[in-house]
Design an enzyme around this catalytic site. Sequence first.
Site, mmCIF file in Angstrom:
data_model
loop_
_atom_site.group_PDB
_atom_site.id
_atom_site.type_symbol
_atom_site.label_atom_id
_atom_site.label_comp_id
_atom_site.label_asym_id
_atom_site.label_seq_id
_atom_site.Cartn_x
_atom_site.Cartn_y
_atom_site.Cartn_z
ATOM 1 N N LEU A 1 0.819 -1.201 0.000
ATOM 2 C CA LEU A 1 0.000 0.000 0.000
ATOM 3 C C LEU A 1 0.862 1.264 0.000
ATOM 4 C CD1 LEU A 1 -2.843 1.205 0.302
ATOM 5 C CD2 LEU A 1 -2.456 1.178 2.773
ATOM 6 N N ASP A 2 0.583 2.175 -0.882
ATOM 7 C CA ASP A 2 1.254 3.489 -0.928
ATOM 8 C C ASP A 2 2.742 3.396 -1.228
ATOM 9 O OD1 ASP A 2 -1.216 4.394 -0.176
ATOM 10 O OD2 ASP A 2 -0.659 4.903 1.873
ATOM 11 N N GLU A 3 3.212 2.225 -1.665
ATOM 12 C CA GLU A 3 4.648 2.096 -1.874
ATOM 13 C C GLU A 3 5.028 1.720 -3.295
ATOM 14 O OE1 GLU A 3 6.652 -0.042 1.213
ATOM 15 O OE2 GLU A 3 5.816 1.285 2.736
#
Lengths: 278, 278, 278, 278
Positions: free
Chosen positions: A222-224
Amino acid sequence: MNSSYIIKVDCPDEKGLVYKVSEVLYKNGVNIITNREFVDLENRRFFFRAEVNGEVQVEEIKNELQEKLGNDANIYMSKREKKNIVILCTKEAHALGDILIKHYSGELNANILAVVSNYEILKPLVEKFDIPYHFISHEGLSRVSHEEQILKVLKSYEVDYIVLAKYMRILTPEFVKNYTNHIINIHHSFLPAFIGANPYKQAYNRGVKIIGATAHIVNDNLDEGPIISQDIIRVDHTYSWKDMQCAGRNIEKSVLSNALTLAFDDKIFINGNKTIIF
Amino acid sequence: MNSSYIIKVDCPDEKGLVYKVSEVLYKNGVNIITNREFVDLENRRFFFRAEVNGEVQVEEIKNELQEKLGNDANIYMSKREKKNIVILCTKEAHALGDILIKHYSGELNANILAVVSNYEILKPLVEKFDIPYHFISHEGLSRVSHEEQILKVLKSYEVDYIVLAKYMRILTPEFVKNYTNHIINIHHSFLPAFIGANPYKQAYNRGVKIIGATAHIVNDNLDEGPIISQDIIRVDHTYSWKDMQCAGRNIEKSVLSNALTLAFDDKIFINGNKTIIF
Amino acid sequence: MNSSYIIKVDCPDEKGLVYKVSEVLYKNGVNIITNREFVDLENRRFFFRAEVNGEVQVEEIKNELQEKLGNDANIYMSKREKKNIVILCTKEAHALGDILIKHYSGELNANILAVVSNYEILKPLVEKFDIPYHFISHEGLSRVSHEEQILKVLKSYEVDYIVLAKYMRILTPEFVKNYTNHIINIHHSFLPAFIGANPYKQAYNRGVKIIGATAHIVNDNLDEGPIISQDIIRVDHTYSWKDMQCAGRNIEKSVLSNALTLAFDDKIFINGNKTIIF
Amino acid sequence: MNSSYIIKVDCPDEKGLVYKVSEVLYKNGVNIITNREFVDLENRRFFFRAEVNGEVQVEEIKNELQEKLGNDANIYMSKREKKNIVILCTKEAHALGDILIKHYSGELNANILAVVSNYEILKPLVEKFDIPYHFISHEGLSRVSHEEQILKVLKSYEVDYIVLAKYMRILTPEFVKNYTNHIINIHHSFLPAFIGANPYKQAYNRGVKIIGATAHIVNDNLDEGPIISQDIIRVDHTYSWKDMQCAGRNIEKSVLSNALTLAFDDKIFINGNKTIIF
């Protein structure tokens, strides 16, 4: 037949790759309009993108390149044409609306095949533009069951890219692997600052003077995922977190729009956890 | 009745004006949430804006202020509520579409009463949102006659602001004086660079590395009214002028959107040929 | 004697504060040139700053204000004049050099009393400008002993602000409390992204498309003090982390310079962990 | 001997140029680290730049390329090394000072051979850094005589670039032709806005919300040479023109610095009145 094509090549670096690639193109009557090349010296990998035209035998060229560059090479060659996309969204209209307007006025280099949402709220907006809207509520469903229902819809379309236009649910790695490197998300912060829930509230609490938005490829974390595009706007002490959210919407949509343009023009390479953008 | 109001005052500068204004407010039970004050020392003029709340007697306060500050003072006091606007446009959908989407999702601090255009092309888009579309062709009409027809439509609405969302015709001073300081235009260049026709072509020919957009109040001189808001994006040698135009649309709409927010929140003062923005 | 002064007031919010403050100023013959006021509604605190002139009795005005506003009010009133500063640095010349040049050409609203460093490397540069350079090596010393030596030097000057121009050592809370809210640091990242060591390497590894710098007040928690100013520049895949560091230096120095201007003009209020900047 | 070189080629466009150029490089044992190519379709001209390494026979490669590409081709090949520059300035220290500090700390990819000025005021600053300062007053001299004296000094150095760091005099075409495409100027406005005298006063009078700076190659027409780099900062109604000037200095120096980096790294092509920057 004189047409426009994009060629993208990436492979382990070695001497003479520009020469080898351009030789194949030249000998097949292909004219390079513009090209960029980059070697990631850290990881010894070569990236090459060209916009070309000519009477082009796509399969022959791809085969010749593959033969010359070996099995570790990724060869991509495609006519310049509109991509096919499906948009996922939740409740907010701004990013979705921006794409709908661009699509309507012919400025989006893509066809919107459908919109999928876990809420019904955006259905009237989407249907104004005669685009199918699939409402798939997550209520009462496990994450896996919900994703299966979405996947079933997605699989009914032939999709180049999935666009998450403020789709506020986390996707499982199992879902993502169906569209590896072909899901684009807009995150409402200047990553890696303010990972997680309500980044505007986090930004407000920290008292930052600049807020941002980040468009990225979705991967397992997530978000990476690899970042495609980022932008910022200035805020000050007079902004509540709601004001920041409101101001932030303008860059969320412009950053997503910018990322989509890059993706639909085949300008993005994935290089590990980063992008190379030509 | 405890409500929110905006108070704006401008008058010739003299000692003690903040004291005088705040005394009137205080003695009338008004609480200042935020205020800004600025003195234009060159022209000796005082500008004051406050957001207040309380049980407010608008007419009494305005009268007291007028009496204290004299006839040269402009006193404005209004409940915080949505402005009423009519949009003029020509053929391009991006700036109009952005406003329509914001309006649709409740993010625009205004009611769109109607859209007026000299072309029919944007009618289907506007009507999707159930907003009246007045098509008034300029063909075969003198500029004055055309404007008279438009004015007739505009006068049928009670309008706070006229928004020119890429309305590509010059307005005569006679037209403008009907809505002095209440017509907002988006100009597709970083004024005062590239005044006149096709600024993107001009920018391309000059080889600039940055292009911009400017939202301004319309006055008698084309492209020379008080500037409200400006923004820029970077371009390079790979951009054709069409690419610049396309990229420019993103800032045209965001700059206009920003200017509208400032106007609809009563944050703009006109000071000669300039704006003061609190 | 007609001079220029800055007045700053912050106190618990209540009705009529602008009126009360401006009444004191008016009755003491003070003319407000510009003022800003802000109420932090969350914490019910009032902030007011004015630039004034007139024949001013500083102590009388301060006393009257304190009496009217109570003991919880902070009252600051000062002639507009240059601040006295000491700069701490380590090895890098860019931020320090920028301040030295501004000081030399009269653009810095401060007197540099001295420079203190834990290395000797910048001594020749500083001494070119006839400014005392105190070399206080940290080698062989505990953090506390090192700071004691630095403090001894600092205490020999009458200092308004300590400026950390890339001083690469962490300051203890014991040190900081000697100059509460009067130590300004430039951090080489867009906080709160990339807290800690080598933010450019972190940024490179994450593949961000924008890097930034943050000037902040130093408090007890490293990298977590109130933010004064931030700015960013764009980077791409062709930047090594060394290239990012090199490009970042340009904004490090401009962000620090901007923060110093705000501080030396008394434009900053500290509000918990945030700043209010008028 | 394994070294780093830059190769730049521009010539009339034709099919197969990337192939031809890369073939010459490959067969001479040169390895391309990074390259960019661009075809100006309007003017049918091909631009190519590569960073290479290897055991390189510069003259042989240049000859082979010239032979293959014809007499209309410009071939440039140079070891990556520091350029030699002379700086011209007048009275302002900021742009000059920024270059001096970068030079001092080894961040400037150039050797400063000398500074030439029509005033004495900056002499003490320059001599702090042990750089020769030539004061050549323009008083009592015709423009031509003054330039002849400057040229005499310049000709005593072997110069790659002349840098105008706020040199406030117009150069004649006769002077310029001595260093065609090798004089870089920083102009204190966002060209083409505010051509001519005191652009900050012009910007103030126009009430713009953004001011800028432009670095450009000097050609025969004042303020109209090919633009290398531009940047902007936001201003508002509280800025006097002196404030704008002061704020503007920060971008003047950063834009000039950016342009110098591009020039000293051989990243600029001149294409008519524009630049191509790779």
